[in-house]
Write an enzyme that holds these catalytic residues in place. Structure first.
Site, PDB file in Angstrom:
ATOM      1  CD  GLU A 197      12.394  40.985  14.004  1.00 55.42           C
ATOM      2  OE1 GLU A 197      11.814  40.334  13.262  1.00 55.42           O
ATOM      3  OE2 GLU A 197      12.938  40.178  14.756  1.00 55.42           O
ATOM      4  CD  GLU A 386      10.862  39.199   9.800  1.00 55.28           C
ATOM      5  OE1 GLU A 386      10.579  37.858  10.408  1.00 55.28           O
ATOM      6  OE2 GLU A 386      12.068  39.386   9.152  1.00 55.28           O
TER       7      GLU A 386
HETATM    8  C1  BGP Z   1      12.009  37.850  13.161  1.00 53.61           C
HETATM    9  C2  BGP Z   1      12.827  37.867  12.011  1.00 53.61           C
HETATM   10  C3  BGP Z   1      13.058  36.634  11.340  1.00 53.61           C
HETATM   11  C4  BGP Z   1      12.442  35.051  11.619  1.00 53.61           C
HETATM   12  C5  BGP Z   1      11.006  35.671  12.059  1.00 53.61           C
HETATM   13  C6  BGP Z   1      10.325  34.442  13.231  1.00 53.61           C
HETATM   14  O1  BGP Z   1      12.493  37.632  14.727  1.00 53.61           O
HETATM   15  O2  BGP Z   1      13.653  39.044  11.842  1.00 53.61           O
HETATM   16  O3  BGP Z   1      14.422  36.454  10.613  1.00 53.61           O
HETATM   17  O4  BGP Z   1      13.200  33.905  12.287  1.00 53.61           O
HETATM   18  O5  BGP Z   1      11.208  36.782  13.620  1.00 53.61           O
HETATM   19  O6  BGP Z   1      11.016  34.494  14.135  1.00 53.61           O
HETATM   20  P1  BGP Z   1      11.085  32.751  14.154  1.00 53.61           P
HETATM   21  O7  BGP Z   1      11.542  32.769  12.787  1.00 53.61           O
HETATM   22  O8  BGP Z   1      11.864  32.337  15.535  1.00 53.61           O
HETATM   23  O9  BGP Z   1       9.827  31.997  13.868  1.00 53.61           O
END
Ligand code: BGP
Length: 492
Positions: A197, A386
């Site tokens: 990201e 993701e």
């Molecule tokens: C993205 C990231 C991840 C992950 C995901 C879910 O921004 O790349 O590392 O964690 O989001 O977000 P969260 O963990 O805040 O629910």
């Protein structure tokens, strides 16, 4: 029709949210190791010692002031230290991924495990060996590793000594790290992504810089360093092994204009450029887009480029685009409507969408739109690296976890990916839903916000046996993979 043969079904994780073992095997401290947990209403915090010696906690959404040094306070619980302990459970976890039929597994390499300080001459053999063992174990089951080279942290020493990516020397440190891992894992890893990201890589926690908000000139320069480092790493990776496929990774939050009012439409374009398109434009086209050049000019920001930077950006464009997709956002020129949350940022509430327990709008059709936008604009292969639903799970008396809400979310998103392939002809390589095994939330630092097919017994205070168990979605996803995405049925 349908998902192509060889489609990479798998799951995704990140070292600082999953691995734990924060000092094991010679690992050094990383910026992630000084960040506490939080919740939906309380931001995660960074423990720092200010320039005058005062010790304090700074909310992660505020900047770390110049001269402050982050440190580990022994009285505070930091979720990255144990996380869900992949470091000691990797064999067991990989066997579970194999049982689901994973074709690939996305994970990241912890920079501070390979170079504990970040600027030393020789890498830490124990760290290198750890990942080598993991990659070999994955191959044992025919699982292709998909490796993020840097996922949201840097060695803490680099933040302290150099002010993180504000210093151009970081490019050399990152390249050294890149060379080490490309060389060592040649033949074991083929799919890489440089920065997770990358559009969120702009503050202390991700790139180690102080004054991230009050000094836009410094932030822009640091971002330039990150972009040049990524482009150089792409070239290096190709040189070391021409078989390597090296991608970028963007948080592709889909954005809609609030209405057909041209002012809303222009506001959406401006927002999307600033928040995400700039990064993809540079990494796919190989140069700063005109709107960014103009923006910097308007704001009096001058990027200091070294000779060769422009060539590097041009020669270091990526082989594919990896992106995260969780939700969409609505942009309004003069926001007045009710607000909503989302992956790291919110927008105006969309009346057509439901939201997760954490207030993230759920928009499966948006995934097809996102795939089309990226495919139309860049014509590069895509990977959804993701996607998923963060939700609270209940363990029933018999130990079962009936996460139908998760199955429903994923089934709807997979159906939209299929349309993008079948109807739109998008070239999609793979799908790795986020947190395929429960891990620490990046946004809130919580454990209760779970994404996994595999449950891990661990709570928000770091208490739990770390035992693994299969959720209902585990069996469902196994069936999805077995049928190459044809059987998405959610019945028993
Ligand atoms: C993205 C990231 C991840 C992950 C995901 C879910 O921004 O790349 O590392 O964690 O989001 O977000 P969260 O963990 O805040 O629910």
């Amino acid at each position: 029709m349908g998902f192509p043969k060889g489609f990479l079904w798998g799951g995704a994780t990140a070292a600082n949210q999953y691995e734990g073992g924060y000092l094991d095997g010679g690992k050094g401290l990383a910026t992630a190791d000084v960040i506490t947990g939080g919740d939906l209403h309380t931001p995660r915090r960074i423990s720092v010692e200010l320039a005058d010696g005062t010790k304090t906690m700074i909310p992660r959404n505020q900047e770390v002031p110049a001269g402050a040094k982050a440190y580990v306070d022994d009285n505070i619980y930091y979720p990255s230290h144990v996380a869900t302990d992949f470091y000691h459970h990797w064999k067991e976890d990989i066997a579970l991924f194999a049982e689901m039929g994973f074709k690939c597994f996305r994970m990241s390499i912890n920079w501070s495990r390979i170079y504990p300080m970040g600027d030393e001459e020789t890498p830490n053999e124990e760290g290198l060996k750890f990942y080598e063992d993991v990659f070999k174990e994955l191959h044992k089951y025919g699982i292709e590793p998909v490796v993020t080279m840097n996922h949201f942290d840097i060695p803490l020493h680099l933040a302290e000594k150099y002010d993180g990516w504000a210093d151009r020397k970081m490019i050399d440190f990152f390249l050294k790290f890149s060379e080490t891992i490309f060389t060592r894992y040649k033949g074991l890893v083929k799919y890489w992504m440089t920065f997770n990201e990358i559009n969120f890589c702009k503050d202390f926690s991700n790139i180690g810089i102080t004054e991230a908000q009050s000094n836009p000139q410094k932030q822009a320069q640091a971002i330039h360093h990150v972009l040049v480092a990524s482009a150089k790493a792409v070239q290096l990776g190709h040189k070391i092994d021409p078989e390597n496929k090296i991608g970028m990774m963007i948080a592709y939050i889909l954005t809609y204009a609030y209405s057909c009012n041209p002012a809303d439409v222009q506001a959406e374009i401006d927002f999307a450029r600033g928040f995400k398109m700039f990064w993809v434009d540079v990494q796919c086209r190989g140069y700063y887009p005109s709107y960014k050049v103009k923006e910097y000019e308007r704001n009096g920001i001058t990027i200091h480029k070294e000779p060769g930077d422009d060539e590097d950006l041009k020669n270091g464009t990526v082989d594919y685009i990896g992106f995260s997709y969780y939700n969409s956002l609505v942009v309004q020129a003069n926001p007045e409507g009710e607000k909503t949350g989302g992956n790291q940022m919110g927008g105006v509430k969309n009346p057509y969408l439901n939201e997760s327990e954490w207030g993230w709008p759920i928009d499966p059709m948006g995934l097809r739109i996102a795939l089309n936008q990226l495919w139309d604009r860049y014509q590069k292969p895509l990977m959804v690296v993701e996607n998923g639903l963060g939700a609270k799970d209940t363990v029933e008396a018999d130990g079962s976890i009936n996460d139908d809400y998760r199955i429903d979310y994923l089934a709807k998103h997979i159906a939209e990916m299929k349309k993008a392939i079948d109807i739109d002809g998008v070239e999609l390589w793979g799908y790795t839903p986020w947190g395929c095994i429960d891990l620490v939330s990046a946004g809130t630092g919580e454990m209760r916000k779970r994404y996994g097919f595999i449950y891990v017994d661990m709570d928000d205070e770091g208490k739990g046996t770390l035992a693994r168990s299969r959720k209902k979605s585990f069996y469902w996803y196994k069936k999805v993979i077995e049928s190459n995405g044809e059987d998405l049925s959610t019945d028993e």
